[in-house]
Design an enzyme around this catalytic site. Sequence first.
Site, PDB file in Angstrom:
ATOM      1  N   ARG A 136       4.557  10.225  39.926  1.00 35.70           N
ATOM      2  CA  ARG A 136       3.801   9.045  40.690  1.00 35.70           C
ATOM      3  C   ARG A 136       3.738   9.385  42.324  1.00 35.70           C
ATOM      4  O   ARG A 136       4.851   9.544  42.772  1.00 35.70           O
ATOM      5  CB  ARG A 136       4.572   7.721  40.328  1.00 35.70           C
ATOM      6  CG  ARG A 136       3.928   6.399  40.604  1.00 35.70           C
ATOM      7  CD  ARG A 136       4.720   5.362  40.220  1.00 35.70           C
ATOM      8  NE  ARG A 136       4.746   5.198  38.793  1.00 35.70           N
ATOM      9  CZ  ARG A 136       3.987   4.514  38.016  1.00 35.70           C
ATOM     10  NH1 ARG A 136       2.810   3.846  38.579  1.00 35.70           N
ATOM     11  NH2 ARG A 136       3.991   4.409  36.668  1.00 35.70           N
ATOM     12  N   THR A 140       0.491   5.962  46.750  1.00 35.55           N
ATOM     13  CA  THR A 140      -0.676   5.300  46.109  1.00 35.55           C
ATOM     14  C   THR A 140      -0.229   4.689  44.708  1.00 35.55           C
ATOM     15  O   THR A 140      -0.924   3.897  44.231  1.00 35.55           O
ATOM     16  CB  THR A 140      -1.663   6.352  45.925  1.00 35.55           C
ATOM     17  OG1 THR A 140      -1.359   7.221  44.990  1.00 35.55           O
ATOM     18  CG2 THR A 140      -2.160   6.788  47.088  1.00 35.55           C
ATOM     19  N   ASP A 234      14.217   5.063  28.436  1.00 37.28           N
ATOM     20  CA  ASP A 234      13.810   6.466  29.221  1.00 37.28           C
ATOM     21  C   ASP A 234      14.312   7.700  28.082  1.00 37.28           C
ATOM     22  O   ASP A 234      15.489   7.968  28.218  1.00 37.28           O
ATOM     23  CB  ASP A 234      14.324   6.271  30.367  1.00 37.28           C
ATOM     24  CG  ASP A 234      13.679   7.456  31.226  1.00 37.28           C
ATOM     25  OD1 ASP A 234      13.660   8.642  30.953  1.00 37.28           O
ATOM     26  OD2 ASP A 234      13.213   7.162  32.433  1.00 37.28           O
ATOM     27  N   ASP A 237      15.939  10.473  30.315  1.00 36.47           N
ATOM     28  CA  ASP A 237      17.278   9.958  30.661  1.00 36.47           C
ATOM     29  C   ASP A 237      18.383  10.311  29.401  1.00 36.47           C
ATOM     30  O   ASP A 237      19.320  10.849  29.453  1.00 36.47           O
ATOM     31  CB  ASP A 237      17.486   8.570  30.828  1.00 36.47           C
ATOM     32  CG  ASP A 237      17.141   8.252  32.566  1.00 36.47           C
ATOM     33  OD1 ASP A 237      16.658   9.830  33.181  1.00 36.47           O
ATOM     34  OD2 ASP A 237      16.914   7.472  33.342  1.00 36.47           O
TER      35      ASP A 237
HETATM   36  N1  URA Z   1       8.675   6.789  29.370  1.00 37.28           N
HETATM   37  C1  URA Z   1       9.841   6.756  28.548  1.00 37.28           C
HETATM   38  O1  URA Z   1      10.705   7.581  28.787  1.00 37.28           O
HETATM   39  N2  URA Z   1      10.058   5.346  27.924  1.00 37.28           N
HETATM   40  C2  URA Z   1       9.060   4.531  27.802  1.00 37.28           C
HETATM   41  O2  URA Z   1       9.228   3.309  27.322  1.00 37.28           O
HETATM   42  C3  URA Z   1       7.702   4.689  28.664  1.00 37.28           C
HETATM   43  C4  URA Z   1       7.646   6.169  29.138  1.00 37.28           C
END
Ligand code: URA
Length: 242
Positions: A136, A140, A234, A237
């Site tokens: 990202r 923007t 995530d 992670d």
């Molecule tokens: N990326 C992720 O790791 N988890 C999500 O829920 C959305 C995007």
Amino acid sequence: KRPQVGPTQCVGPDYRTESQKPVATVSTEIEYDNVITLPQTPQLIALLTMIRDRNTDRADFIFYSNRIIRLLVEEGLNHLPIVEQTVTTPVGRTYAGLQFQGKICGVSIMRAGESMEQGLRDCCRSVRIGKILIQRDEETSMPKLFYDKLPEDIADRWVLLLDPMFATGGSAIMAVDVLKSRGVPEERILFLNLIASPQGIKNFATQFPKLRVVTAFVDQGLDEKNYIIPGLGDFGDRYYTM
Ligand code: URA
């Protein structure tokens, strides 16, 4: 009382009666022909249950994710071109079989997509793998291409695009645009992911109607931070750091 968290269905082999099958949340049905959802078997649902559980530790998260990735790769390979191939067996009989045709490569969307590379290598020995980094843009807040390294002959290959979580589709759309700009036709791209959102699928299907998506599960939607729900948090992670 069972928690109602999505479309539920009796899950299990046909020889069991409906009352003998456990009930579980299954993938949301979507109406696009170019989206292939893995069969909602007890095995797949149990694997997804492991990786969705917030209490699953990193070692188990990796192990069970890898099993789903393997299923996705195996299904993805079913969509590659094949030709008939007859062989003679050691006992002198013939077997009318099939052979893959066409060169392939993997392209992972960094960082989470890299978790899917080994699953592809396990199925396709010495497969070429490219990488795309999209993040990202701070100013923007739109996805921006930061880095790519792709096989120079990618235009002649089928591409298995790898990203485990298909949320809004912003990064994946940009990745497909990069592939198309290098000469890969849409119909030669297979996008493999573990969990997709209906929004991501819709965004993609309208922009790239000829591209095929292979997913293990279509979830209910996105939360206010664009995390997939119920999702698994995530992915990067949990796979790489937690
Ligand atoms: N990326 C992720 O790791 N988890 C999500 O829920 C959305 C995007």
